[in-house]
Write a protein that holds these residues in place. Structure first.
Motif, short mmCIF file in Angstrom:
data_model
loop_
_atom_site.label_atom_id
_atom_site.label_comp_id
_atom_site.label_asym_id
_atom_site.label_seq_id
_atom_site.Cartn_x
_atom_site.Cartn_y
_atom_site.Cartn_z
N ALA A 28 0.83 -1.20 0.00
CA ALA A 28 0.00 0.00 0.00
C ALA A 28 0.87 1.26 0.00
O ALA A 28 0.58 2.23 -0.70
N ALA A 29 1.96 1.23 0.77
CA ALA A 29 2.86 2.38 0.83
C ALA A 29 3.55 2.61 -0.51
O ALA A 29 3.67 3.76 -0.97
N ILE A 30 3.97 1.55 -1.16
CA ILE A 30 4.63 1.67 -2.47
C ILE A 30 3.64 2.21 -3.50
O ILE A 30 3.97 3.09 -4.29
N ALA A 31 2.42 1.68 -3.49
CA ALA A 31 1.41 2.13 -4.44
C ALA A 31 1.06 3.60 -4.22
O ALA A 31 0.95 4.36 -5.18
N LYS A 32 0.92 4.01 -2.98
CA LYS A 32 0.60 5.41 -2.67
C LYS A 32 1.74 6.32 -3.11
O LYS A 32 1.51 7.40 -3.63
N GLU A 33 2.96 5.87 -2.92
CA GLU A 33 4.14 6.64 -3.33
C GLU A 33 4.15 6.87 -4.84
O GLU A 33 4.63 7.88 -5.32
N LYS A 34 3.60 5.92 -5.58
CA LYS A 34 3.55 6.02 -7.03
C LYS A 34 2.28 6.71 -7.53
O LYS A 34 2.03 6.77 -8.72
N GLY A 35 1.47 7.20 -6.60
CA GLY A 35 0.25 7.90 -6.97
C GLY A 35 -0.90 6.97 -7.29
O GLY A 35 -1.88 7.37 -7.92
N ARG A 36 -0.83 5.73 -6.88
CA ARG A 36 -1.89 4.75 -7.10
C ARG A 36 -2.71 4.56 -5.83
O ARG A 36 -2.33 5.02 -4.76
N THR A 37 -3.81 3.85 -5.94
CA THR A 37 -4.64 3.59 -4.77
C THR A 37 -4.01 2.51 -3.90
O THR A 37 -3.22 1.70 -4.38
N LYS A 38 -4.42 2.51 -2.64
CA LYS A 38 -3.92 1.49 -1.72
C LYS A 38 -4.51 0.11 -2.00
O LYS A 38 -4.12 -0.87 -1.39
N ALA A 39 -5.45 0.04 -2.92
CA ALA A 39 -6.09 -1.24 -3.27
C ALA A 39 -5.09 -2.24 -3.85
O ALA A 39 -5.36 -3.44 -3.87
N TRP A 40 -3.96 -1.75 -4.30
CA TRP A 40 -2.93 -2.65 -4.82
C TRP A 40 -2.42 -3.60 -3.74
O TRP A 40 -1.83 -4.64 -4.04
#
Length: 88
Positions: free
Chosen positions: A15-27
Motif C-alpha cells: 500500500a505504501a509503495i502504491a501510494k508513493e507512485k500515486g496509485r490507490t492502496k487497493a494494490w
C-alpha cells in the motif's frame, strides 16, 4: 500466527509503495491474493507429492513466492499520470 503478521506487513508495504507512485492502496489486495493462491497451489503440490506435513512447508514457500511476485508487480508500476487542467 506469524503468517498473519507477515501478510499484514506485506499488505502495508504494498500500500505504501502504491501510494508513493500515486496509485490507490487497493494494490495491497494483490499481495494478499497472491499469498493465498500461492499457499493453496503449494499445498496441493505438497499433497500430490505425498509429503504429509512437509506439504505445509511447500505451501509456505509458494506463499512467499506469491508475495514476491506481488511485490515485484507493484514495484514495477509506473507513476500515475498527473492530469493538468489549463487555467482559465
Amino acid at each position: 500466527m506469524l503468517e498473519i503478521f507477515a501478510l499484514i506487513s506485506l499488505c502495508q508495504k504494498l500500500a505504501a509503495i502504491a501510494k508513493e507512485k500515486g496509485r490507490t492502496k487497493a494494490w495491497a489486495a494483490l499481495g494478499a491474493l497472491f499469498w493465498f493462491l500461492g499457499e493453496i497451489v503449494g499445498f496441493v503440490i505438497g499433497e500430490v507429492m505425498g509429503l504429509g506435513m512437509g506439504g505445509y512447508l511447500v505451501a509456505i514457500a509458494f506463499a512467499c513466492l506469491g508475495a514476491y511476485v506481488a511485490y515485484t508487480i507493484v514495484k514495477a508500476l509506473p507513476e500515475a499520470p498527473v492530469s493538468v487542467t489549463p487555467a482559465l
